[in-house]
Design a protein around this motif. Structure first.
Motif: not given
Length: 248
Positions: A33-34, A21-28, A205-213, A37-45
């Motif tokens: 990341r693309q 798993i670690a090797e494949k995660m590093a390889h991908t 990792a998910l390129n999220l914004a900090y919650p304002k509060p 950053v580019n698609e901004e997917p929902g967390i569930e998906d």
């Protein structure tokens, strides 16, 4: 890369398969990341597509790939190193904030468990910054499981703590986890401090914004604990940073 991702879905179902798993995660990494950053997917998906990312080891590994910095190790080391100065600064706060902090600090003084002591410092810090610990850390009694599940589905970003009925901060909780966009992404964590570090890692990792509060809390996590982008602090965090330096 898509073939590698699909192979990961199979690999994660096998026991004692961390190395593969670690090797494949590093390889991908670049491929994933693309997508972030580019698609901004929902967390569930995204969790369905990359379930391996939502494991404690892989969050730490992903943060290391992104920032060239160990996540939990650095977070804990800085939190522990700064705890005595933080407590001095926090206790010096006056007004209504002092009363809120007093109860948290009383527990800190009474317990020896490092996880609970770190949690007290973090809650005191959040309160000191003028923010509400309950906006980040949602506490539930184990007897209200269904209500907790319904509530968690409404949360955008939070840490949940399940305690036995009648037990307080002095006792270790039954479960600690993380919810993002109403999706439980982690559970069975060892401490609230670990959950805070891992949540910060997931935000990166998910390129999220900090919650304002909680923007000042996460700024402290990033710039004081992790020592990232320290040249661009808000006045409030800069003030805290200066006081910590002078109290050393």
């Amino acid at each position: 890369m898509e073939k590698e991702r699909i192979e990961l879905l199979t690999a994660i179902k096998r026991r004692n398969n961390d190395k593969v798993i670690a090797e494949k995660m590093a390889h991908t990494f670049a491929y994933r990341r693309q997508e972030v950053v580019n698609e901004e997917p929902g967390i569930e998906d995204f969790k369905d597509r990359w379930p391996a990312l939502f494991q404690q080891k892989e969050i730490n590994a992903e943060f290391l790939r992104l920032m060239a910095l160990p996540l939990e190790q650095t977070f804990f080391a800085q939190l522990d190193r700064l705890s005595s100065q933080l407590i001095k600064v926090i206790k010096a706060k006056g007004g209504a904030t002092r009363a809120k902090i007093a109860g948290i600090m009383r527990i800190y003084d009474e317990v020896e468990d490092i996880g609970i002591r770190r949690e007290c410092v973090l809650k005191g810090l959040i309160t000191f910054l003028g923010e509400d610990p309950e906006d980040l850390i949602k506490e539930y009694s184990g007897s209200c499981g269904d209500d907790a599940q319904m509530d968690l589905k409404q949360l955008t970003l939070a840490i949940f703590v399940i305690r036995k009925k009648g037990e307080g901060l002095e006792e270790s909780p039954e479960d600690i986890g993380i919810v993002i966009e109403g999706v439980e992404v982690l559970h069975d964590l060892t401490s609230v401090a670990s959950a805070c570090a891992l949540l910060l890692g997931l935000i990166y990792a998910l390129n999220l914004a900090y919650p304002k509060p909680l923007r000042f809390t996460f700024e402290v996590f990033q710039k004081i604990f992790m020592q990232l982008d320290q040249h661009k602090m808000s006045p409030k965090v800069q003030n805290l940073f200066g006081r910590l330096q002078t109290s050393q």
